[in-house]
Design an enzyme around this catalytic site. Structure first.
Site, PDB file in Angstrom:
ATOM      1  N   ASN A  45      -9.811  -0.323   0.236  1.00  0.00           N
ATOM      2  CA  ASN A  45      -8.333   0.024   0.210  1.00  0.00           C
ATOM      3  C   ASN A  45      -8.034  -0.690  -1.508  1.00  0.00           C
ATOM      4  O   ASN A  45      -7.979  -2.286  -2.057  1.00  0.00           O
ATOM      5  CB  ASN A  45      -8.367  -1.155   0.724  1.00  0.00           C
ATOM      6  CG  ASN A  45      -6.616  -0.746   1.068  1.00  0.00           C
ATOM      7  OD1 ASN A  45      -5.598  -0.454  -0.044  1.00  0.00           O
ATOM      8  ND2 ASN A  45      -6.325  -1.384   2.299  1.00  0.00           N
ATOM      9  N   CYS A  95       0.744  -1.179   0.245  1.00  0.00           N
ATOM     10  CA  CYS A  95      -0.178  -0.003   0.172  1.00  0.00           C
ATOM     11  C   CYS A  95       0.748   1.160   0.127  1.00  0.00           C
ATOM     12  O   CYS A  95      -0.162   2.376   0.164  1.00  0.00           O
ATOM     13  CB  CYS A  95      -0.822   0.495   1.390  1.00  0.00           C
ATOM     14  SG  CYS A  95      -1.804  -1.309   1.213  1.00  0.00           S
ATOM     15  N   HIS A 116      -3.658   7.209   2.343  1.00  0.00           N
ATOM     16  CA  HIS A 116      -3.541   5.745   1.423  1.00  0.00           C
ATOM     17  C   HIS A 116      -5.099   5.632   2.254  1.00  0.00           C
ATOM     18  O   HIS A 116      -5.570   5.871   3.766  1.00  0.00           O
ATOM     19  CB  HIS A 116      -3.050   5.089   2.036  1.00  0.00           C
ATOM     20  CG  HIS A 116      -2.885   3.481   2.321  1.00  0.00           C
ATOM     21  ND1 HIS A 116      -3.665   2.709   0.298  1.00  0.00           N
ATOM     22  CD2 HIS A 116      -3.001   2.150   2.881  1.00  0.00           C
ATOM     23  CE1 HIS A 116      -3.666   1.605   0.758  1.00  0.00           C
ATOM     24  NE2 HIS A 116      -4.169   1.293   1.358  1.00  0.00           N
TER      25      HIS A 116
HETATM   26  N1  ACO Z   1     -18.513  -8.498   9.144  1.00  0.00           N
HETATM   27  C1  ACO Z   1     -19.397  -8.885  10.397  1.00  0.00           C
HETATM   28  N2  ACO Z   1     -18.248  -9.331  11.393  1.00  0.00           N
HETATM   29  C2  ACO Z   1     -16.398  -8.825  11.038  1.00  0.00           C
HETATM   30  C3  ACO Z   1     -16.138  -9.055   9.724  1.00  0.00           C
HETATM   31  C4  ACO Z   1     -16.756  -8.613   8.628  1.00  0.00           C
HETATM   32  N3  ACO Z   1     -16.443  -8.634   6.856  1.00  0.00           N
HETATM   33  N4  ACO Z   1     -15.218  -8.933   9.401  1.00  0.00           N
HETATM   34  C5  ACO Z   1     -14.507  -9.476  10.941  1.00  0.00           C
HETATM   35  N5  ACO Z   1     -15.588  -9.163  11.730  1.00  0.00           N
HETATM   36  C6  ACO Z   1     -15.796  -9.631  12.619  1.00  0.00           C
HETATM   37  C7  ACO Z   1     -14.715 -10.340  13.534  1.00  0.00           C
HETATM   38  O1  ACO Z   1     -14.886 -11.493  13.349  1.00  0.00           O
HETATM   39  C8  ACO Z   1     -14.532 -10.019  15.177  1.00  0.00           C
HETATM   40  O2  ACO Z   1     -15.058 -11.183  15.646  1.00  0.00           O
HETATM   41  P1  ACO Z   1     -15.573 -11.632  17.276  1.00  0.00           P
HETATM   42  O3  ACO Z   1     -15.526 -10.154  18.198  1.00  0.00           O
HETATM   43  O4  ACO Z   1     -16.608 -12.227  17.828  1.00  0.00           O
HETATM   44  O5  ACO Z   1     -14.127 -12.691  17.292  1.00  0.00           O
HETATM   45  C9  ACO Z   1     -15.423  -8.430  15.243  1.00  0.00           C
HETATM   46  O6  ACO Z   1     -16.026  -8.611  13.745  1.00  0.00           O
HETATM   47  C10 ACO Z   1     -13.806  -7.911  15.034  1.00  0.00           C
HETATM   48  O7  ACO Z   1     -13.048  -7.847  15.119  1.00  0.00           O
HETATM   49  P2  ACO Z   1     -11.576  -6.889  14.570  1.00  0.00           P
HETATM   50  O8  ACO Z   1     -10.912  -7.858  13.044  1.00  0.00           O
HETATM   51  O9  ACO Z   1     -11.578  -6.847  15.700  1.00  0.00           O
HETATM   52  O10 ACO Z   1     -12.730  -5.767  13.790  1.00  0.00           O
HETATM   53  P3  ACO Z   1     -11.800  -3.648  14.026  1.00  0.00           P
HETATM   54  O11 ACO Z   1     -13.116  -3.513  14.169  1.00  0.00           O
HETATM   55  O12 ACO Z   1     -10.033  -4.119  14.721  1.00  0.00           O
HETATM   56  O13 ACO Z   1     -12.151  -3.966  12.074  1.00  0.00           O
HETATM   57  C11 ACO Z   1     -10.636  -4.091  10.456  1.00  0.00           C
HETATM   58  C12 ACO Z   1     -11.002  -4.913  11.202  1.00  0.00           C
HETATM   59  C13 ACO Z   1     -11.870  -3.523   9.538  1.00  0.00           C
HETATM   60  C14 ACO Z   1      -9.879  -5.568   9.301  1.00  0.00           C
HETATM   61  C15 ACO Z   1      -9.713  -3.123  11.181  1.00  0.00           C
HETATM   62  O14 ACO Z   1      -8.750  -3.173  12.118  1.00  0.00           O
HETATM   63  C16 ACO Z   1      -8.538  -2.382  10.283  1.00  0.00           C
HETATM   64  O15 ACO Z   1      -9.168  -1.454   9.359  1.00  0.00           O
HETATM   65  N6  ACO Z   1      -7.458  -2.728   9.996  1.00  0.00           N
HETATM   66  C17 ACO Z   1      -6.426  -2.240   9.536  1.00  0.00           C
HETATM   67  C18 ACO Z   1      -6.498  -2.493   7.906  1.00  0.00           C
HETATM   68  C19 ACO Z   1      -4.963  -2.188   7.606  1.00  0.00           C
HETATM   69  O16 ACO Z   1      -5.090  -0.395   7.050  1.00  0.00           O
HETATM   70  N7  ACO Z   1      -4.269  -2.842   6.296  1.00  0.00           N
HETATM   71  C20 ACO Z   1      -2.651  -1.629   5.776  1.00  0.00           C
HETATM   72  C21 ACO Z   1      -3.120  -2.203   4.507  1.00  0.00           C
HETATM   73  S1  ACO Z   1      -3.603  -3.528   3.639  1.00  0.00           S
HETATM   74  C22 ACO Z   1      -2.239  -3.634   2.551  1.00  0.00           C
HETATM   75  O17 ACO Z   1      -0.840  -3.031   2.491  1.00  0.00           O
HETATM   76  C23 ACO Z   1      -1.884  -4.954   1.685  1.00  0.00           C
END
Ligand code: ACO
Length: 321
Positions: free
Chosen positions: A278, A112, A248
């Site tokens: 993204n 990214c 980003h």
């Molecule tokens: N729909 C419904 N529920 C979901 C989904 C979904 N699509 N995905 C995960 N959940 C659930 C999980 O299973 C979890 O359930 P649990 O509490 O029963 O275990 C709950 O939602 C919370 O999951 P978290 O992972 O803690 O959710 P979070 O608030 O952290 O959001 C997300 C997840 C959106 C991925 C966030 O963490 C994020 O944006 N992370 C950074 C991503 C990023 O910046 N990546 C870098 C760039 S990408 C690259 O370089 C290729």
């Protein structure tokens, strides 16, 4: 010699996947995706539509805005994690499509952060006189490396391409770029197979993005806060002097945290994550192009770009548009 952006271009595949579409594919809801990420829809390449197809459209649009023809281009850099082929590089394929011959053309892989890395390298070519008219592209078909049954990743990403023309200029344009990486975080975000480490898994269709999203989120917020400070300090600049933040586009909550750190109202932040998802290396040049074409970003504006991604890699660029 300075380097200045003289044209921008963007391209998104025609096919759109909404959160409602994803509700029918995995156990998720529009509400969860919108609240946690800010994403409402993303564009996805059709079968047979490749990263280079998207890159070519974005590049042609950027050249048109700059008033340049492919004949003027003397450097091509494509930032991508999803090249069409193992080789030739996507940059060489783009060079052929544009009927450009002889100039250096190569890909950069920093996930990214790829576009910021590519901009940094192109800037060095221009500043040293090695290039006068560089085409810098971020292009991805992330949809190809997603497990469409994994709700924790497939809702986050989209396909697209953005490009800029970076030209030698008497006036300052790019003021500074700041690149970093720390490979020790690979277990938080990766595709576990590739050419040398399990090509059989690639052929079997098992080489997909794996991410510990929550942990990546925390590191991303802290790291981006630090790089914004580093960039301002390096340029002895106050937050108030930044006209636009072009981040980003991974998650609206990460973007808002960086905006808060800069004390910038969201009206001064270019947000496309809701419409594009993204798009990895494509997200910053796509966002820039949207804001230039709708008249928000104007000549003379001070822009801060920042990115964080797999590697981990992270970087920023400060520039006078
Ligand atoms: N729909 C419904 N529920 C979901 C989904 C979904 N699509 N995905 C995960 N959940 C659930 C999980 O299973 C979890 O359930 P649990 O509490 O029963 O275990 C709950 O939602 C919370 O999951 P978290 O992972 O803690 O959710 P979070 O608030 O952290 O959001 C997300 C997840 C959106 C991925 C966030 O963490 C994020 O944006 N992370 C950074 C991503 C990023 O910046 N990546 C870098 C760039 S990408 C690259 O370089 C290729």
């Amino acid at each position: 010699m300075h380097a200045r952006i003289t044209g921008t271009g963007g391209y998104l595949p025609a096919k759109v996947l909404t959160n409602a579409d994803l509700e029918r594919m995995v156990d998720t809801t529009d509400e969860w995706i919108t609240e946690r990420t800010g994403i409402r829809k993303r564009h996805v390449a059709e079968d047979g539509e490749t990263t280079c197809d998207l890159a070519e459209q974005a590049a042609r649009r950027a050249l048109e805005m700059a008033g340049r023809s492919p004949r003027d281009v003397d450097l091509i850099i494509v930032a991508t994690t999803t090249p069409d082929r193992v080789f030739p590089s996507t940059a060489c394929q783009l060079q052929r499509r544009l009927d450009v011959h002889g100039c250096p053309a190569f890909d950069i892989q920093a996930v990214c952060t790829g576009f910021v890395y590519a901009l940094d390298v192109a800037n060095r070519f221009v500043q040293t006189g090695a290039a006068r008219c560089a085409l810098v592209v971020g292009a991805e078909t992330l949809s190809r490396i997603l497990d469409w049954s994994d709700r924790t990743t497939c809702v986050l990403f989209g396909d697209g391409a953005g490009a800029v023309v970076l030209e030698a200029s008497e006036e300052p344009g790019l003021l500074s770029t700041h690149l970093h990486a720390d490979g020790s975080f690979e277990n938080l975000l990766m595709v576990p197979y590739g050419v040398s480490q399990g090509y059989d898994k690639v052929l079997a269709g098992e080489a997909f993005i794996q991410m510990k999203g929550n942990e990546v989120f925390k590191v991303a917020v802290n790291t981006l806060g630090r790089i914004v400070d580093e960039t301002l300090e390096h340029n002895k600049m106050d937050k108030a002097e930044i006209d636009w933040l072009i981040p980003h586009q991974a998650n609206i909550r990460i973007i808002s945290a960086t905006a808060r750190k800069l004390r910038m109202p969201m009206e001064r932040v270019v947000v496309t994550v809701d419409e594009h998802g993204n798009t990895s290396a494509a997200s910053i040049p796509l966002a820039l192009d949207v804001a230039v074409r709708d008249g928000r970003v104007r000549k003379g504006d001070m822009l801060m770009m920042e990115a964080f991604g797999g590697g981990f890699t992270w970087g920023s660029a400060l520039l006078r548009f």
